[in-house]
Design a protein around this motif. Structure first.
Motif, PDB file in Angstrom:
ATOM      1  N   ALA A  30       6.515  10.968  -2.215  1.00 11.83           N
ATOM      2  CA  ALA A  30       6.622   9.621  -2.766  1.00 11.83           C
ATOM      3  C   ALA A  30       7.836   8.891  -2.190  1.00 11.83           C
ATOM      4  O   ALA A  30       7.752   7.704  -1.843  1.00 11.83           O
ATOM      5  N   LEU A  31       8.963   9.582  -2.063  1.00  9.85           N
ATOM      6  CA  LEU A  31      10.150   8.958  -1.479  1.00  9.85           C
ATOM      7  C   LEU A  31       9.927   8.598  -0.017  1.00  9.85           C
ATOM      8  O   LEU A  31      10.350   7.529   0.434  1.00  9.85           O
ATOM      9  N   LEU A  32       9.273   9.480   0.719  1.00 13.12           N
ATOM     10  CA  LEU A  32       8.982   9.180   2.115  1.00 13.12           C
ATOM     11  C   LEU A  32       8.069   7.965   2.261  1.00 13.12           C
ATOM     12  O   LEU A  32       8.263   7.122   3.140  1.00 13.12           O
ATOM     13  N   LEU A  33       7.083   7.864   1.403  1.00 16.18           N
ATOM     14  CA  LEU A  33       6.188   6.721   1.472  1.00 16.18           C
ATOM     15  C   LEU A  33       6.900   5.416   1.120  1.00 16.18           C
ATOM     16  O   LEU A  33       6.612   4.368   1.677  1.00 16.18           O
ATOM     17  N   MET A  34       7.854   5.502   0.199  1.00 16.19           N
ATOM     18  CA  MET A  34       8.535   4.280  -0.208  1.00 16.19           C
ATOM     19  C   MET A  34       9.554   3.811   0.821  1.00 16.19           C
ATOM     20  O   MET A  34       9.669   2.611   1.078  1.00 16.19           O
ATOM     21  N   PHE A  35      10.308   4.721   1.391  1.00 13.12           N
ATOM     22  CA  PHE A  35      11.456   4.312   2.203  1.00 13.12           C
ATOM     23  C   PHE A  35      11.287   4.542   3.702  1.00 13.12           C
ATOM     24  O   PHE A  35      12.036   3.981   4.484  1.00 13.12           O
ATOM     25  N   ALA A  36      10.335   5.353   4.117  1.00 12.97           N
ATOM     26  CA  ALA A  36      10.188   5.620   5.556  1.00 12.97           C
ATOM     27  C   ALA A  36       9.172   4.698   6.212  1.00 12.97           C
ATOM     28  O   ALA A  36       9.101   4.637   7.421  1.00 12.97           O
ATOM     29  N   VAL A  37       8.388   4.017   5.412  1.00 14.96           N
ATOM     30  CA  VAL A  37       7.355   3.132   5.988  1.00 14.96           C
ATOM     31  C   VAL A  37       7.912   1.734   6.120  1.00 14.96           C
ATOM     32  O   VAL A  37       8.610   1.209   5.347  1.00 14.96           O
ATOM     33  N   LEU A  58       0.826  -1.211   0.000  1.00 14.44           N
ATOM     34  CA  LEU A  58       0.000   0.000   0.000  1.00 14.44           C
ATOM     35  C   LEU A  58       0.856   1.255   0.000  1.00 14.44           C
ATOM     36  O   LEU A  58       0.484   2.266  -0.607  1.00 14.44           O
ATOM     37  N   ALA A  59       2.012   1.188   0.666  1.00 15.98           N
ATOM     38  CA  ALA A  59       2.918   2.345   0.654  1.00 15.98           C
ATOM     39  C   ALA A  59       3.449   2.594  -0.751  1.00 15.98           C
ATOM     40  O   ALA A  59       3.576   3.742  -1.178  1.00 15.98           O
ATOM     41  N   HIS A  60       3.729   1.519  -1.488  1.00 19.06           N
ATOM     42  CA  HIS A  60       4.220   1.695  -2.852  1.00 19.06           C
ATOM     43  C   HIS A  60       3.114   2.198  -3.786  1.00 19.06           C
ATOM     44  O   HIS A  60       3.382   2.984  -4.700  1.00 19.06           O
ATOM     45  N   ILE A  61       1.902   1.763  -3.560  1.00 24.15           N
ATOM     46  CA  ILE A  61       0.787   2.284  -4.352  1.00 24.15           C
ATOM     47  C   ILE A  61       0.600   3.772  -4.062  1.00 24.15           C
ATOM     48  O   ILE A  61       0.404   4.582  -4.974  1.00 24.15           O
ATOM     49  N   GLY A  62       0.667   4.141  -2.787  1.00 23.74           N
ATOM     50  CA  GLY A  62       0.565   5.557  -2.424  1.00 23.74           C
ATOM     51  C   GLY A  62       1.699   6.374  -2.999  1.00 23.74           C
ATOM     52  O   GLY A  62       1.507   7.518  -3.430  1.00 23.74           O
TER      53      GLY A  62
END
Length: 74
Positions: A67-74, A5-9
């Motif tokens: 987008a970077l935060l959603l991919m790598f911070a989650v 879901l983080a990658h979709i977001g």
């Protein structure tokens, strides 16, 4: 599931970079349209052109950062 879901977001947030590119193109196109209609006023409006481009590009950069935060911070 949470990572997917983080990658979709992130993908949805990444759409903002493409939309920012459309915004920059729209700003430049409208400036050129106005400059061709009234060339004498074009010189006084270049600062406004660069401010508009900077705001549109800043939105794209913010979208990319989200987008970077959603991919790598989650």
């Amino acid at each position: 599931m949470e990572g997917q879901l983080a990658h979709i977001g992130a993908g949805i947030a990444g759409l903002g970079t493409g939309l920012a590119a459309l915004g920059v193109g729209n700003v430049a196109a409208n400036f050129l349209s106005g400059a061709l209609r009234n060339p004498s006023a074009a010189a006084s409006q270049t600062a406004t052109l660069f401010i508009g481009i900077a705001f549109a590009e800043a939105l794209g950069i913010f979208s990319f950062l989200i987008a970077l935060l959603l991919m790598f911070a989650v």
